[in-house]
Design an enzyme around this catalytic site. Sequence first.
Site, PDB file in Angstrom:
ATOM      1  CE  LYS A   9      -3.578  -2.474   2.646  1.00 22.12           C
ATOM      2  NZ  LYS A   9      -4.361  -2.485   3.906  1.00 22.12           N
ATOM      3  CE1 TYR A  49      -8.874  -3.672   1.200  1.00 22.37           C
ATOM      4  CE2 TYR A  49      -8.255  -1.470   0.482  1.00 22.37           C
ATOM      5  CZ  TYR A  49      -7.932  -2.680   1.087  1.00 22.37           C
ATOM      6  OH  TYR A  49      -6.655  -2.890   1.579  1.00 22.37           O
ATOM      7  CG  ASN A 112      -3.016  -2.868   7.335  1.00 21.53           C
ATOM      8  OD1 ASN A 112      -2.988  -2.350   6.222  1.00 21.53           O
ATOM      9  ND2 ASN A 112      -4.006  -3.642   7.730  1.00 21.53           N
ATOM     10  CG  HIS A 115      -4.724  -6.450  -0.216  1.00 23.08           C
ATOM     11  ND1 HIS A 115      -5.921  -6.649   0.430  1.00 23.08           N
ATOM     12  CD2 HIS A 115      -4.765  -7.237  -1.321  1.00 23.08           C
ATOM     13  CE1 HIS A 115      -6.645  -7.505  -0.277  1.00 23.08           C
ATOM     14  NE2 HIS A 115      -5.970  -7.878  -1.350  1.00 23.08           N
ATOM     15  CD  GLU A 126      -8.303  -9.249  -3.478  1.00 22.67           C
ATOM     16  OE1 GLU A 126      -9.082  -8.887  -2.577  1.00 22.67           O
ATOM     17  OE2 GLU A 126      -7.178  -9.744  -3.233  1.00 22.67           O
TER      18      GLU A 126
HETATM   19  P1  GTP Z   1      -6.286  -6.418   3.503  1.00 24.52           P
HETATM   20  O1  GTP Z   1      -5.228  -7.425   3.206  1.00 24.52           O
HETATM   21  O2  GTP Z   1      -5.835  -4.988   3.274  1.00 24.52           O
HETATM   22  O3  GTP Z   1      -7.593  -6.731   2.797  1.00 24.52           O
HETATM   23  O4  GTP Z   1      -6.511  -6.504   5.072  1.00 24.52           O
HETATM   24  P2  GTP Z   1      -7.233  -7.669   5.871  1.00 24.52           P
HETATM   25  O5  GTP Z   1      -7.789  -8.708   4.930  1.00 24.52           O
HETATM   26  O6  GTP Z   1      -6.291  -8.116   6.916  1.00 24.52           O
HETATM   27  O7  GTP Z   1      -8.429  -6.875   6.540  1.00 24.52           O
HETATM   28  P3  GTP Z   1      -9.854  -6.460   5.918  1.00 24.52           P
HETATM   29  O8  GTP Z   1      -9.989  -6.995   4.533  1.00 24.52           O
HETATM   30  O9  GTP Z   1     -10.879  -6.792   6.921  1.00 24.52           O
HETATM   31  O10 GTP Z   1      -9.715  -4.864   5.873  1.00 24.52           O
HETATM   32  C1  GTP Z   1      -9.118  -4.227   4.776  1.00 24.52           C
HETATM   33  C2  GTP Z   1      -8.308  -3.063   5.262  1.00 24.52           C
HETATM   34  O11 GTP Z   1      -9.180  -2.118   5.865  1.00 24.52           O
HETATM   35  C3  GTP Z   1      -7.295  -3.390   6.358  1.00 24.52           C
HETATM   36  O12 GTP Z   1      -6.069  -3.834   5.846  1.00 24.52           O
HETATM   37  C4  GTP Z   1      -7.130  -2.058   7.051  1.00 24.52           C
HETATM   38  O13 GTP Z   1      -6.209  -1.249   6.357  1.00 24.52           O
HETATM   39  C5  GTP Z   1      -8.512  -1.468   6.922  1.00 24.52           C
HETATM   40  N1  GTP Z   1      -9.270  -1.698   8.157  1.00 24.52           N
HETATM   41  C6  GTP Z   1      -9.800  -2.856   8.607  1.00 24.52           C
HETATM   42  N2  GTP Z   1     -10.410  -2.686   9.783  1.00 24.52           N
HETATM   43  C7  GTP Z   1     -10.255  -1.361  10.091  1.00 24.52           C
HETATM   44  C8  GTP Z   1     -10.673  -0.553  11.160  1.00 24.52           C
HETATM   45  O14 GTP Z   1     -11.312  -1.005  12.115  1.00 24.52           O
HETATM   46  N3  GTP Z   1     -10.320   0.781  11.109  1.00 24.52           N
HETATM   47  C9  GTP Z   1      -9.622   1.305  10.075  1.00 24.52           C
HETATM   48  N4  GTP Z   1      -9.302   2.587  10.072  1.00 24.52           N
HETATM   49  N5  GTP Z   1      -9.213   0.550   9.045  1.00 24.52           N
HETATM   50  C10 GTP Z   1      -9.530  -0.757   9.047  1.00 24.52           C
HETATM   51 MG    MG Z   2      -8.976  -8.230   3.264  1.00 24.39          MG
END
Ligand code: GTP
Ligand code: MG
Length: 151
Positions: A9, A49, A112, A115, A126
Amino acid sequence: MERTFIAIKPDGVQRGLIAEIISRFERKGFKLVAIKIVVPSKDFAQKHYHDLKERPFFNGLCDFLSSGPVIAMVWEGEGVIKYGRKLIGATDPQKSEPGTIRGDLAVVVGRNIIHGSDGPETAQDEIKLWFKPEELVSYMISGEKWIYGDN
Ligand code: GTP
Ligand code: MG
């Protein structure tokens, strides 16, 4: 062979972590089969997303993903979808184990740095969203038998 979509990212790119992240996948024994640098549009980020569109952080998340260059990649290998997620660590870096990418290199959930696809179907979707079929390269690495054995 199994493939997954991995993206560094904008925060990971700006923090100079491209080589560090690629190196962790490469040293594990996974194979890089597609890579490019791209600034996704907001519309594109929303597509990527789409399953999170009801979440309160969706808008900020899409703004962030489209705020600068992203390294989009496809990695290949046995179990790469699930194990790639292990290398990445838990979504919230406060909960990621040390030794994982997010555990070692990130602090908050909104930044973080990486992805990874969360399952076979999302991986397929994707990869299709981010890459044209001809951008994926099939090739042998001469040392592959030292990773997988002779069969
Ligand atoms: P990705 O690999 O980026 O898809 O992350 P993930 O699969 O571990 O998590 P998820 O798909 O649930 O969420 C996608 C992204 O949204 C995360 O990587 C975070 O950057 C963001 N995100 C998830 N939960 C939160 C939250 O509670 N607050 C905020 N600000 N961002 C969040
Ligand atoms: Mg995810």
